[in-house]
Design a protein around this motif. Sequence first.
Motif, PDB file in Angstrom:
ATOM      1  N   CYS A   1     -42.730  -5.414   7.532  1.00 41.06           N
ATOM      2  CA  CYS A   1     -42.059  -4.167   7.905  1.00 41.06           C
ATOM      3  C   CYS A   1     -42.392  -3.780   9.348  1.00 41.06           C
ATOM      4  N   PHE A   2     -43.619  -4.082   9.757  1.00 37.89           N
ATOM      5  CA  PHE A   2     -44.060  -3.660  11.086  1.00 37.89           C
ATOM      6  C   PHE A   2     -43.549  -4.566  12.197  1.00 37.89           C
ATOM      7  N   ARG A   3     -42.617  -5.430  11.876  1.00 42.29           N
ATOM      8  CA  ARG A   3     -41.887  -6.094  12.948  1.00 42.29           C
ATOM      9  C   ARG A   3     -40.970  -5.092  13.640  1.00 42.29           C
ATOM     10  N   CYS A   4     -40.547  -4.062  12.899  1.00 35.87           N
ATOM     11  CA  CYS A   4     -39.701  -3.009  13.459  1.00 35.87           C
ATOM     12  C   CYS A   4     -40.424  -1.662  13.477  1.00 35.87           C
ATOM     13  N   HIS A   5     -41.095  -1.338  12.375  1.00 33.31           N
ATOM     14  CA  HIS A   5     -41.834  -0.080  12.301  1.00 33.31           C
ATOM     15  C   HIS A   5     -43.120  -0.198  13.118  1.00 33.31           C
ATOM     16  N   GLY A   6     -43.611   0.950  13.591  1.00 27.32           N
ATOM     17  CA  GLY A   6     -44.844   0.909  14.368  1.00 27.32           C
ATOM     18  C   GLY A   6     -45.272   2.292  14.792  1.00 27.32           C
ATOM     19  N   LEU A   7     -46.521   2.383  15.246  1.00 31.06           N
ATOM     20  CA  LEU A   7     -47.088   3.653  15.677  1.00 31.06           C
ATOM     21  C   LEU A   7     -46.865   3.909  17.162  1.00 31.06           C
ATOM     22  N   SER A   8     -46.504   2.879  17.911  1.00 33.47           N
ATOM     23  CA  SER A   8     -46.311   3.036  19.349  1.00 33.47           C
ATOM     24  C   SER A   8     -44.942   3.644  19.647  1.00 33.47           C
ATOM     25  N   LYS A   9     -44.796   4.162  20.855  1.00 34.34           N
ATOM     26  CA  LYS A   9     -43.536   4.788  21.253  1.00 34.34           C
ATOM     27  C   LYS A   9     -42.420   3.758  21.397  1.00 34.34           C
TER      28      LYS A   9
ATOM     29  N   SER B   1     -45.305   6.009  10.612  1.00 29.99           N
ATOM     30  CA  SER B   1     -46.225   6.896   9.913  1.00 29.99           C
ATOM     31  C   SER B   1     -46.287   6.524   8.429  1.00 29.99           C
ATOM     32  N   CYS B   2     -47.396   6.807   7.799  1.00 32.64           N
ATOM     33  CA  CYS B   2     -47.621   6.383   6.412  1.00 32.64           C
ATOM     34  C   CYS B   2     -46.534   6.890   5.472  1.00 32.64           C
ATOM     35  N   PHE B   3     -46.136   8.145   5.663  1.00 27.33           N
ATOM     36  CA  PHE B   3     -45.240   8.778   4.696  1.00 27.33           C
ATOM     37  C   PHE B   3     -43.774   8.462   4.967  1.00 27.33           C
ATOM     38  N   THR B   4     -43.511   7.603   5.930  1.00 25.02           N
ATOM     39  CA  THR B   4     -42.147   7.097   6.088  1.00 25.02           C
ATOM     40  C   THR B   4     -41.768   6.236   4.891  1.00 25.02           C
ATOM     41  N   CYS B   5     -42.720   5.476   4.378  1.00 23.69           N
ATOM     42  CA  CYS B   5     -42.463   4.555   3.270  1.00 23.69           C
ATOM     43  C   CYS B   5     -43.267   4.879   2.012  1.00 23.69           C
ATOM     44  N   HIS B   6     -44.332   5.687   2.137  1.00 25.27           N
ATOM     45  CA  HIS B   6     -45.188   5.988   0.989  1.00 25.27           C
ATOM     46  C   HIS B   6     -45.080   7.465   0.615  1.00 25.27           C
ATOM     47  N   PRO B   7     -45.156   7.782  -0.673  1.00 28.01           N
ATOM     48  CA  PRO B   7     -45.119   9.194  -1.090  1.00 28.01           C
ATOM     49  C   PRO B   7     -46.392   9.912  -0.682  1.00 28.01           C
TER      50      PRO B   7
ATOM     51  N   PHE C   1     -50.640   8.569  -4.165  1.00 28.67           N
ATOM     52  CA  PHE C   1     -50.749   7.203  -3.627  1.00 28.67           C
ATOM     53  C   PHE C   1     -51.956   7.103  -2.712  1.00 28.67           C
ATOM     54  N   ASP C   2     -52.805   6.125  -2.974  1.00 30.97           N
ATOM     55  CA  ASP C   2     -54.002   5.883  -2.177  1.00 30.97           C
ATOM     56  C   ASP C   2     -53.626   5.025  -0.976  1.00 30.97           C
ATOM     57  N   LEU C   3     -53.767   5.574   0.209  1.00 32.15           N
ATOM     58  CA  LEU C   3     -53.369   4.874   1.423  1.00 32.15           C
ATOM     59  C   LEU C   3     -54.344   3.777   1.829  1.00 32.15           C
ATOM     60  N   VAL C   4     -55.526   3.755   1.248  1.00 35.83           N
ATOM     61  CA  VAL C   4     -56.520   2.750   1.614  1.00 35.83           C
ATOM     62  C   VAL C   4     -56.214   1.446   0.890  1.00 35.83           C
ATOM     63  N   PRO C   5     -56.021   0.345   1.610  1.00 34.85           N
ATOM     64  CA  PRO C   5     -55.717  -0.941   0.957  1.00 34.85           C
ATOM     65  C   PRO C   5     -56.811  -1.360  -0.002  1.00 34.85           C
TER      66      PRO C   5
ATOM     67  N   PRO D   1     -52.472  -6.526  12.004  1.00 33.57           N
ATOM     68  CA  PRO D   1     -52.431  -5.789  10.728  1.00 33.57           C
ATOM     69  C   PRO D   1     -53.216  -4.486  10.762  1.00 33.57           C
ATOM     70  N   CYS D   2     -54.299  -4.440  11.533  1.00 37.42           N
ATOM     71  CA  CYS D   2     -55.095  -3.212  11.626  1.00 37.42           C
ATOM     72  C   CYS D   2     -54.301  -2.097  12.307  1.00 37.42           C
ATOM     73  N   LEU D   3     -53.484  -2.497  13.282  1.00 39.78           N
ATOM     74  CA  LEU D   3     -52.733  -1.511  14.056  1.00 39.78           C
ATOM     75  C   LEU D   3     -51.560  -0.934  13.291  1.00 39.78           C
ATOM     76  N   MET D   4     -51.328  -1.398  12.062  1.00 43.55           N
ATOM     77  CA  MET D   4     -50.291  -0.794  11.242  1.00 43.55           C
ATOM     78  C   MET D   4     -50.703   0.606  10.794  1.00 43.55           C
ATOM     79  N   CYS D   5     -52.013   0.838  10.686  1.00 43.83           N
ATOM     80  CA  CYS D   5     -52.499   2.153  10.248  1.00 43.83           C
ATOM     81  C   CYS D   5     -53.352   2.845  11.318  1.00 43.83           C
ATOM     82  N   HIS D   6     -54.028   2.055  12.130  1.00 48.00           N
ATOM     83  CA  HIS D   6     -54.978   2.615  13.088  1.00 48.00           C
ATOM     84  C   HIS D   6     -54.475   2.465  14.524  1.00 48.00           C
TER      85      HIS D   6
END
Length: 359
Positions: free
Chosen positions: A186-194, A201-207, A211-215, A242-247
């Motif tokens: 998903c993060f080929r398109c989604h991302g935290l950068s401008k 953001s987490c809640f774009t795809c997660h309720p 839901f526990d956001l911690v893998p 993969p770390c930069l998907m959340c951090h």
Amino acid sequence: MRKFNFRNTKSRIRVPRLSLPDLHGPRSRLLLIIAGVVGFAIIAAAGYGFWYTSQPEYCKSCHELSPAIQSWQKQSLHAEVDCGVCHYTGPLGFLKQKTDLAVEIYRHYTNSYQQPINVDSALSKKIDNDGCLQCHTPKRIVTPTKGLKMNHNIHLKKGINCTTCHNRAGHPGLPEYRTFLTMDGCFRCHGLSKSALAPGSCFTCHPQKGFDLVPSDGYLNHKTGTWRIPDHGKTALKNIEPCLMCHQKTFCRGCHGVEVPHTDKFIKQDHGGIGSQNPQICKKCHRQQDFCNSCHHKGFIGPPGSWIPMHRYVVAKQGPAYCFNCHGPTFCAWCHVRGQKQPNSERLKPDPAFQTSQQ
């Protein structure tokens, strides 16, 4: 005004006559029958060829395609769906597929084909949504698993192909292929950068509730006893994406005190000063007693030996000149003459008179 008489014009114009073959003769009829039979045979052979080259058994006859066919037959939910439904749609798509087939036959016999076939799923970019939408409706919001919400209609409105995400829907389970139905896909398109194409953001795809956001599974499992040390460091060093998907990139500095993974400038220039002023920063990750010795003390041999008791043998063999690349000329006297442990301020004072090229 003069009048023209066209009554006799017809008799003056010669109209050429077509000389048609005499179809009433036995020889002519025989030739006509033979031509009809040959023409029908050609059309029938072409039709059969077009049909047969669209069957899985034909594709399977090429050994490079055999794993993909077996995957489709044994593991895919689309095993009952004909190949052509996905790989080409309409008459033009059918003709293009036959044109591409000629190229693939050439690659087969010249051993110039890619192996594994279509390993980067580039073929998915060429598959239209029309085949998928024959069975799947676009106007739906589907939650494929607990804790994940997926609005397919939004993606279709953006012009995104189904196979951009469902790249292995037809041929799943082969270990050499990457599936994009994962968070890093998903993060080929989604991302935290401008610069990201879609929000990350987490809640774009997660309720937001329940839901526990911690893998808690896979190679990013944060809840194992070894995740903090040493798993997360090894994972980030291998691939930090993969770390930069959340951090954010600054997240690691908040704990480590320095940028990690370390930059080349930090390794070649900055780490010595930082490590001398605050060695506790280094010890958060590098807990081996002789970690620094492995690079900084030429001739050092790791455990079970330690640098302090063995350094005299190295110095006796190669001389002290290499030591003075980093240490001042009075460095040795702190221990050998005064019997005191030298302060940090005295440990790294290279003497230009002893500089060598043995860095």
